[in-house]
Design an enzyme around this catalytic site. Sequence first.
Site, PDB file in Angstrom:
ATOM      1  N   HIS A 119      20.148  28.685   3.294  1.00 28.50           N
ATOM      2  CA  HIS A 119      19.014  29.578   3.024  1.00 28.50           C
ATOM      3  C   HIS A 119      18.684  30.444   4.249  1.00 28.50           C
ATOM      4  O   HIS A 119      17.563  30.919   4.399  1.00 28.50           O
ATOM      5  CB  HIS A 119      17.769  28.794   2.602  1.00 28.50           C
ATOM      6  CG  HIS A 119      18.007  27.846   1.466  1.00 28.50           C
ATOM      7  ND1 HIS A 119      17.972  28.240   0.150  1.00 28.50           N
ATOM      8  CD2 HIS A 119      18.322  26.527   1.461  1.00 28.50           C
ATOM      9  CE1 HIS A 119      18.237  27.202  -0.623  1.00 28.50           C
ATOM     10  NE2 HIS A 119      18.463  26.162   0.136  1.00 28.50           N
ATOM     11  N   SER A 152      25.072  54.962  18.046  1.00 29.03           N
ATOM     12  CA  SER A 152      23.969  55.697  17.428  1.00 29.03           C
ATOM     13  C   SER A 152      23.901  57.088  18.033  1.00 29.03           C
ATOM     14  O   SER A 152      24.132  57.266  19.229  1.00 29.03           O
ATOM     15  CB  SER A 152      22.648  54.949  17.669  1.00 29.03           C
ATOM     16  OG  SER A 152      21.538  55.776  17.379  1.00 29.03           O
TER      17      SER A 152
END
Length: 435
Positions: free
Chosen positions: A144, A265
């Site tokens: 999870h 970026s």
Amino acid sequence: MISRYSRPEMTSIWDPQTRFQIWFEIEAHAADALAEIGTIPKEAAKKVWEKAKGVTFNVDRIDEIERETKHDVIAFLTHLAEIVGPEARFVHQGMTSSDVLDTCLNVQLARAADLLIADIDRVLAALKTRAFEHKLTPVIGRSHGIHAEPVTFGLKLAYAYAEFDRNRARLVAARKEIATCAISGAVGTFAQIDPRVEAHVAKAMGLTVEPISTQVIPRDRHAMFFATLGVVAASMERLAIEIRHMQRTEVLEAEEFFSQGQKGSSAMPHKRNPVLTENLTGLSRMVRAYVTPALENVVLWHERDISHSSAERMMGPDATVTLDFGLNRLAGVIEKLLVYPENMQKNLDRLGGLVHSQRLLLALTQKGASREDAYKLVQRNAMPVWRGEGDFQSLLKKDEDVKKYLSDKEIEEQFDLAYHFKHVDTIFSRVFGKA
């Protein structure tokens, strides 16, 4: 099919020149068989090969003819007749367009499968090498998305290896299932052509005969083929997602290779983004997108319609080209993957020993505590650690109810990291075989 996500080895399979070459070979081999059984003159079959073998077909000319005829196979046969001459009247005797189209498609899919199998072999080789390299490198296992119990990074890669090994077997089976040939005539009854022609063409093209066709090869075969590609793509994304998670700044247990001069970026010079694995996620979605139309193509009217045709003209090249590119990108990511064992250990230690809670639970039950009581004792000491209020082992040693069952030494023994890896060799021998 765009060049950005294509490799020439795979795109060449779907090139128009390749397609027309395959069409010619189907027609020429059929002519050989027809000549052998006496349906057409042997000299005519020989002339077809002499005049057209090795010819570069004029794609523009075929397109020009198709604009008038509105039929691609007729356009090709007309162009072939321009090359071969009078003997071309013996070509395509008793055949229907689907005999050529379907047999050609299956040749192309079989060739594509061969490349994809080789791609998976590269992925498997990379996974095996890196798995043994990190066989005993500790890393936290997560369920999870939450810290669970320790595993090793080698095991993570071994999981992927086993999955891609199954995918390889699936793809081999899908290739075998798709590699059939139909030269059975207008509605598949062989009324106008002898079954021996089909057998001859099948052998010459490296295929097996389709046991029973209508006017088309049954599309359940194609549905299984593209469904298999979809499963392979899902496995590709599963591994890509694992790497993407591990590269997150807060985790940073592994990272895509960042080459000299690479930019992360346009705005932020510090960025090192998982662009390759994110790309693989997108490519995987595209491959899986073709599974649904492949399943819907199974349902055709009577002996045939062409509702499948337009979809297949896109999905055949797109799915195979995209998966081929993706698998090779994935192999490269694994081969060059940067692994950070120190960060893995730091993340393992982050919860102050909570990852050993199950061992404490079991130790308490083995000393006489009920499972319910043991769970409560372990959990009540675990929850403060989650809140940053102490060290798990220290809290356990201070808990008088825990001390009724376990000594300090027995508590300490439950925090042995190596305990979790005692069966790694067994798992590796199951996955990779005995050394």
